[in-house]
Motif scaffolding. Structure first.
Motif, PDB file in Angstrom:
ATOM      1  N   LEU A  48      30.023  25.955  34.890  1.00 31.56           N
ATOM      2  CA  LEU A  48      29.920  24.621  34.316  1.00 31.56           C
ATOM      3  C   LEU A  48      31.321  24.059  34.105  1.00 31.56           C
ATOM      4  O   LEU A  48      32.172  24.690  33.490  1.00 31.56           O
ATOM      5  CB  LEU A  48      29.170  24.674  32.977  1.00 31.56           C
ATOM      6  N   VAL A  49      31.544  22.854  34.640  1.00 31.46           N
ATOM      7  CA  VAL A  49      32.832  22.181  34.465  1.00 31.46           C
ATOM      8  C   VAL A  49      32.634  21.053  33.466  1.00 31.46           C
ATOM      9  O   VAL A  49      31.731  20.227  33.638  1.00 31.46           O
ATOM     10  CB  VAL A  49      33.326  21.595  35.803  1.00 31.46           C
ATOM     11  N   THR A  50      33.429  21.048  32.416  1.00 30.41           N
ATOM     12  CA  THR A  50      33.378  19.935  31.460  1.00 30.41           C
ATOM     13  C   THR A  50      34.780  19.351  31.356  1.00 30.41           C
ATOM     14  O   THR A  50      35.691  19.806  32.044  1.00 30.41           O
ATOM     15  CB  THR A  50      32.918  20.413  30.073  1.00 30.41           C
ATOM     16  N   GLN A  51      34.935  18.378  30.476  1.00 33.16           N
ATOM     17  CA  GLN A  51      36.234  17.725  30.383  1.00 33.16           C
ATOM     18  C   GLN A  51      37.345  18.735  30.066  1.00 33.16           C
ATOM     19  O   GLN A  51      38.463  18.599  30.557  1.00 33.16           O
ATOM     20  CB  GLN A  51      36.188  16.635  29.304  1.00 33.16           C
ATOM     21  N   GLU A  52      37.010  19.780  29.269  1.00 33.97           N
ATOM     22  CA  GLU A  52      38.030  20.745  28.832  1.00 33.97           C
ATOM     23  C   GLU A  52      38.646  21.504  30.007  1.00 33.97           C
ATOM     24  O   GLU A  52      39.845  21.708  30.075  1.00 33.97           O
ATOM     25  CB  GLU A  52      37.436  21.759  27.832  1.00 33.97           C
ATOM     26  N   ASN A  53      37.780  21.956  30.957  1.00 31.23           N
ATOM     27  CA  ASN A  53      38.319  22.822  32.009  1.00 31.23           C
ATOM     28  C   ASN A  53      38.376  22.138  33.377  1.00 31.23           C
ATOM     29  O   ASN A  53      38.645  22.768  34.387  1.00 31.23           O
ATOM     30  CB  ASN A  53      37.498  24.123  32.102  1.00 31.23           C
ATOM     31  N   ALA A  54      38.125  20.816  33.431  1.00 33.08           N
ATOM     32  CA  ALA A  54      38.017  20.129  34.722  1.00 33.08           C
ATOM     33  C   ALA A  54      39.310  20.210  35.528  1.00 33.08           C
ATOM     34  O   ALA A  54      39.273  20.314  36.763  1.00 33.08           O
ATOM     35  CB  ALA A  54      37.617  18.671  34.520  1.00 33.08           C
ATOM     36  N   ALA A  55      40.453  20.182  34.852  1.00 28.57           N
ATOM     37  CA  ALA A  55      41.728  20.185  35.577  1.00 28.57           C
ATOM     38  C   ALA A  55      41.871  21.430  36.462  1.00 28.57           C
ATOM     39  O   ALA A  55      42.453  21.376  37.548  1.00 28.57           O
ATOM     40  CB  ALA A  55      42.883  20.099  34.586  1.00 28.57           C
ATOM     41  N   GLU A  56      41.284  22.554  36.028  1.00 28.21           N
ATOM     42  CA  GLU A  56      41.382  23.794  36.809  1.00 28.21           C
ATOM     43  C   GLU A  56      40.607  23.710  38.124  1.00 28.21           C
ATOM     44  O   GLU A  56      40.850  24.479  39.040  1.00 28.21           O
ATOM     45  CB  GLU A  56      40.792  24.976  36.019  1.00 28.21           C
ATOM     46  N   PHE A  57      39.638  22.793  38.185  1.00 30.13           N
ATOM     47  CA  PHE A  57      38.769  22.740  39.363  1.00 30.13           C
ATOM     48  C   PHE A  57      39.106  21.565  40.277  1.00 30.13           C
ATOM     49  O   PHE A  57      38.338  21.214  41.145  1.00 30.13           O
ATOM     50  CB  PHE A  57      37.299  22.669  38.937  1.00 30.13           C
ATOM     51  N   TYR A  58      40.264  20.924  40.027  1.00 37.74           N
ATOM     52  CA  TYR A  58      40.656  19.789  40.860  1.00 37.74           C
ATOM     53  C   TYR A  58      41.622  20.265  41.935  1.00 37.74           C
ATOM     54  O   TYR A  58      42.726  20.697  41.645  1.00 37.74           O
ATOM     55  CB  TYR A  58      41.319  18.712  39.984  1.00 37.74           C
ATOM     56  N   THR A  97      29.827  23.992  39.682  1.00 39.15           N
ATOM     57  CA  THR A  97      30.495  24.310  40.944  1.00 39.15           C
ATOM     58  C   THR A  97      29.580  25.054  41.906  1.00 39.15           C
ATOM     59  O   THR A  97      28.680  25.802  41.516  1.00 39.15           O
ATOM     60  CB  THR A  97      31.730  25.199  40.713  1.00 39.15           C
ATOM     61  N   TYR A  98      29.830  24.817  43.168  1.00 41.40           N
ATOM     62  CA  TYR A  98      29.259  25.623  44.250  1.00 41.40           C
ATOM     63  C   TYR A  98      30.351  25.591  45.309  1.00 41.40           C
ATOM     64  O   TYR A  98      30.278  24.806  46.244  1.00 41.40           O
ATOM     65  CB  TYR A  98      27.947  25.027  44.751  1.00 41.40           C
ATOM     66  N   PRO A  99      31.408  26.400  45.114  1.00 36.35           N
ATOM     67  CA  PRO A  99      32.662  26.138  45.813  1.00 36.35           C
ATOM     68  C   PRO A  99      32.596  26.331  47.324  1.00 36.35           C
ATOM     69  O   PRO A  99      32.228  27.411  47.794  1.00 36.35           O
ATOM     70  CB  PRO A  99      33.650  27.138  45.184  1.00 36.35           C
ATOM     71  N   ALA A 140      43.787  19.028  44.822  1.00 38.03           N
ATOM     72  CA  ALA A 140      44.297  17.744  45.309  1.00 38.03           C
ATOM     73  C   ALA A 140      44.268  17.627  46.832  1.00 38.03           C
ATOM     74  O   ALA A 140      44.023  16.551  47.360  1.00 38.03           O
ATOM     75  CB  ALA A 140      45.717  17.538  44.790  1.00 38.03           C
ATOM     76  N   ASP A 141      44.488  18.735  47.553  1.00 40.85           N
ATOM     77  CA  ASP A 141      44.624  18.645  49.008  1.00 40.85           C
ATOM     78  C   ASP A 141      43.286  18.637  49.738  1.00 40.85           C
ATOM     79  O   ASP A 141      43.183  18.174  50.860  1.00 40.85           O
ATOM     80  CB  ASP A 141      45.443  19.839  49.527  1.00 40.85           C
ATOM     81  N   SER A 142      42.260  19.190  49.099  1.00 43.45           N
ATOM     82  CA  SER A 142      40.977  19.332  49.784  1.00 43.45           C
ATOM     83  C   SER A 142      40.334  17.972  50.017  1.00 43.45           C
ATOM     84  O   SER A 142      40.462  17.076  49.192  1.00 43.45           O
ATOM     85  CB  SER A 142      40.049  20.200  48.930  1.00 43.45           C
ATOM     86  N   PRO A 143      39.653  17.806  51.165  1.00 50.11           N
ATOM     87  CA  PRO A 143      38.962  16.527  51.383  1.00 50.11           C
ATOM     88  C   PRO A 143      37.717  16.391  50.517  1.00 50.11           C
ATOM     89  O   PRO A 143      37.140  15.321  50.434  1.00 50.11           O
ATOM     90  CB  PRO A 143      38.590  16.575  52.864  1.00 50.11           C
ATOM     91  N   PHE A 144      37.280  17.504  49.899  1.00 48.74           N
ATOM     92  CA  PHE A 144      36.044  17.439  49.120  1.00 48.74           C
ATOM     93  C   PHE A 144      36.355  17.516  47.642  1.00 48.74           C
ATOM     94  O   PHE A 144      36.966  18.461  47.194  1.00 48.74           O
ATOM     95  CB  PHE A 144      35.118  18.602  49.522  1.00 48.74           C
ATOM     96  N   ALA A 149      37.546  14.577  38.866  1.00 50.42           N
ATOM     97  CA  ALA A 149      38.572  13.742  38.236  1.00 50.42           C
ATOM     98  C   ALA A 149      37.947  12.844  37.178  1.00 50.42           C
ATOM     99  O   ALA A 149      38.519  12.635  36.101  1.00 50.42           O
ATOM    100  CB  ALA A 149      39.277  12.892  39.300  1.00 50.42           C
ATOM    101  N   ARG A 150      36.753  12.315  37.452  1.00 54.99           N
ATOM    102  CA  ARG A 150      36.109  11.422  36.476  1.00 54.99           C
ATOM    103  C   ARG A 150      35.669  12.191  35.242  1.00 54.99           C
ATOM    104  O   ARG A 150      35.758  11.685  34.123  1.00 54.99           O
ATOM    105  CB  ARG A 150      34.930  10.693  37.134  1.00 54.99           C
ATOM    106  N   THR A 151      35.201  13.437  35.431  1.00 55.26           N
ATOM    107  CA  THR A 151      34.848  14.271  34.285  1.00 55.26           C
ATOM    108  C   THR A 151      36.103  14.582  33.463  1.00 55.26           C
ATOM    109  O   THR A 151      36.110  14.482  32.239  1.00 55.26           O
ATOM    110  CB  THR A 151      34.203  15.592  34.775  1.00 55.26           C
ATOM    111  N   ARG A 152      37.186  14.917  34.173  1.00 49.91           N
ATOM    112  CA  ARG A 152      38.454  15.244  33.523  1.00 49.91           C
ATOM    113  C   ARG A 152      38.947  14.056  32.682  1.00 49.91           C
ATOM    114  O   ARG A 152      39.447  14.208  31.581  1.00 49.91           O
ATOM    115  CB  ARG A 152      39.493  15.575  34.613  1.00 49.91           C
ATOM    116  N   ASP A 153      38.755  12.830  33.237  1.00 51.20           N
ATOM    117  CA  ASP A 153      39.256  11.647  32.543  1.00 51.20           C
ATOM    118  C   ASP A 153      38.284  11.120  31.495  1.00 51.20           C
ATOM    119  O   ASP A 153      38.493  10.035  30.940  1.00 51.20           O
ATOM    120  CB  ASP A 153      39.584  10.542  33.562  1.00 51.20           C
TER     121      ASP A 153
END
Lengths: 331, 314
Positions: free
Chosen positions: B298-308, B265-267, B310-314, B251-255
């Motif tokens: 690699l997650v950057t500000q451009e694609n961060a929303a795809e990796f968020y 990522t290491y999902p 919301a329900d996961s605790p992590f 979320a901080r990267t996205r913002d």
């Protein structure tokens, strides 16, 4: 002490017994100062003392428990559980109370009440149900660790962001450049030393740990003294948690792992007898500082493989205890 | 005479087994307990996958066991084999060596074996290997560092708990930054733990007057590192690169937080991939055996929303 003055050798061994932890601490400080110029900087000293405060505050309580012949393995898990509870309560009340000091006070009260209750449960099971302290606290250790994992859903409980800036100063601010954790640790240590040396409770704790039958005949309420040591430790775990939560604003299943063993090690390094009967609060403080300094020095130097940190800690703990072993106790 | 009895028994068993199996097949899932953030996420995704698949496939039944150490995990697997008659095992081994024997016994019993994340010590036991790419995780991290610091600079590196995973990541990272002018001042184990990383970073800040960037290599460690930097009031550190994609950090990267420009990522959801593929393998004719590598992205500000998530605790 009168015995010690009878022969020269006995006198030296007794002196070493008292001086052992101090010598070890001084040696570590000299080594640290030689290895890195920043070791004695105000920033580093403040860092080391602040981070020692959690274990330190708990270890002062642990000194009383061990002195009265008990043991508490649950303190690390208890701290994690209380931290999780404190965060949940503050997050839950945030919408109705708003971010501010009243809510911080509620969080603090939660921690103290939870600590008192947890200490009481340990004490009740040990004194009234007559179960071994080792077994009771091994059980509660597992219970609190599971509870915090369950509360956090396996992840991390984080304090709401709005609240974090309000609560942060409890760890990072202070008076005249001395941070609150250091001040609280100092206050707890001084009170602990006074109670151990000057108050009836300290004497009773030592008497119970030395020989509970004789203590009972001397009209000491053995169960009450034991119960009080566990409740006091619980309260101190609560206080340590109040210092801990503001630092990172989170609690997770890995919070407080092995704190119980660090606290017990600090108590023993400080000269308190593991089998009970004699306790030294100022020694515990030195024990805590020795453990923190080892970590700090290893981080500040490059010479040692980080894989060996644990081995070096182990060697220094054993050396510190060898320096003060009591020859007369043998046979 | 004896021989025929045995053969007859075997034939009865062979005929009976599929008939029974048509009712319900049991899939055992054995994973480490939620002792840190990533494992917590993995537990969440495992539970979610099990709940979902039990709805989708009425003919499948799942047994989920979480273990706090390798020995407990061995017990779990032995119990599943002995008492639950599992048709397939999905296992994320605590450690490779101790788990190899027990998992091999499951494979020899004829059950399907899916291994996740950490490989076993002997090759060829598993039918399906769903692997995270630890070396690639280090490479992607290193390449980002090089691109973010074209002129080079001084960094400190945080390592995890001493394991093969950690070694592979660091080796990949070191290979990627070689010859780039990035100088590693020091490496220390933060044990994938916030508190440990906080104290280590405090000490690094005392030790070095100027640090250009930090490879925290994990988001839990990055949180500890960021807290220490903030408390020290140092502004020489340009950014901290974490990893594993914790949702708060994503979320901080996205913002657009300048201190956390990226994530790798290491999902933890790879356990869900493994359970899903195993279920497909048991219930259909679609082939799922082999190795399935889940790349680190690699997650950057451009694609961060795809990796968020919301329900996961992590």
């Amino acid at each position: 002490m009168a015995m010690a003055q009878m022969t020269q050798t006995a006198k030296i061994s007794v002196d070493l017994k008292v001086l052992g932890p101090i010598l070890a601490l001084v040696a570590l400080i000299i080594v640290g100062a030689l290895l890195n110029g920043n070791f004695l900087s105000a920033g580093n000293i403040s860092n080391v003392l602040s981070r020692s405060a959690f274990i330190g505050i708990i270890a002062v309580g642990m000194t009383f428990v061990i002195t009265s012949g008990g043991l508490d393995l649950s303190v690390g898990s208890m701290a994690a559980f209380i931290a999780g509870l404190m965060i949940l309560v503050m997050n839950g009340l945030l919408p109705s109370m708003g971010a501010g000091w009243p809510l911080v006070m509620v969080g603090m009260v939660t921690a103290i009440v939870a600590g008192t209750a947890a200490g009481f449960i340990n004490g009740f099971l040990i004194t009234n149900m007559r179960i071994e302290a080792f077994i009771v606290t091994l059980g509660t250790m597992g219970i609190y660790r599971s509870l915090v994992t369950w509360l956090a859903d396996g992840g991390t409980l984080s304090l709401d962001f709005g609240m974090r800036s309000v609560i942060r100063p409890i760890y990072f601010d202070g008076i005249l450049g001395v941070s609150w954790p250091i001040l609280v640790f100092a206050l707890v240590a001084i009170c602990g030393e006074v109670v151990m040396r000057r108050a009836a409770f300290g004497r009773h704790a030592a008497a119970v740990g030395s020989n509970d039958q004789v203590a009972r005949y001397s009209s000491v309420n053995v169960n009450r003294v034991r119960m009080m040591t566990y409740v006091m430790l619980g309260v101190l775990v609560g206080i340590a948690t109040i210092m801990y939560v503001p630092r990172l604003g989170s609690a997770s299943p890995s919070t407080g792992v092995l704190w119980e063993l660090e606290a017990i090690a600090a108590v023993i390094i400080g000269g308190t007898m593991l089998k009970g009967g004699f306790g030294r609060v100022w020694g515990t403080v030195i024990g805590v500082l020795i453990l923190s300094l080892i970590d700090n020095i290893l981080n500040l130097t490059d010479g040692v493989s980080p894989y060996l940190n644990g081995a070096i800690q182990g060697v220094i703990i054993i050396l510190a205890v060898i320096l003060q072993r009591d020859k007369k106790a043998e046979g | 005479m004896k021989f025929t009895t045995v053969t007859a028994a075997a034939m009865v068993a062979a005929l009976a087994a599929p008939a029974w199996a048509q009712d319900t097949k049991v899939i055992g899932v054995s994973i480490p307990a939620a002792t840190h953030g990533w494992a917590g996420g993995m537990n969440f995704h495992a539970q979610e996958a099990v709940d979902r698949l039990e709805e989708v496939y009425p003919g499948l039944d799942f047994v989920l066991a979480t273990a706090s150490d390798a020995a407990k995990q061995v017990d779990d697997i032995e119990d599943m084999l002995a008492t639950r008659n599992i048709s397939a095992l999905v296992v994320l081994p605590f450690e490779s060596e101790p788990l190899t024997g027990p998992v091999q016994a499951v494979a020899e019993s004829g059950a399907w074996v899916t291994v996740v994340d950490r490989g076993l010590a002997v090759e060829g036991i598993e039918d399906l290997y769903v692997a995270g790419d630890n070396s690639g995780f280090g490479t992607v991290s290193g390449e980002f560092m090089v691109s973010a610091m074209p002129e080079g600079g001084d960094i400190v590196v945080f390592r995890g708990i001493p394991t093969t995973i950690d070694n592979e990541r660091v080796a990949g990272f070191e290979a990627a930054i070689e010859g780039s002018g990035i100088n590693v001042l020091a490496m220390e184990h933060g044990n994938w733990n916030r508190d440990d990383s906080f104290t280590v970073m405090e000490d690094f800040l005392s030790k070095y007057d100027k640090i250009d960037a930090v490879w925290a290599s994990d988001d839990d460690m990055a949180i500890g590192v960021l807290a220490a930097i903030e408390a020290a009031g140092r502004d020489d550190i340009q950014f901290v690169l974490g990893g594993a994609g914790m949702k708060e950090m994503i979320a901080r990267t996205r913002d657009g937080d300048a201190m956390i420009p990226a994530n790798v990522t290491y999902p933890p959801a790879m356990i869900a991939t493994a359970i899903e593929m195993t279920a497909v393998g048991l219930t259909s004719t679609a082939p799922v055996s082999g190795t399935f590598v889940i790349g680190s992205v690699l997650v950057t500000q451009e694609n961060a929303a795809e990796f968020y998530y919301a329900d996961s605790p992590f």
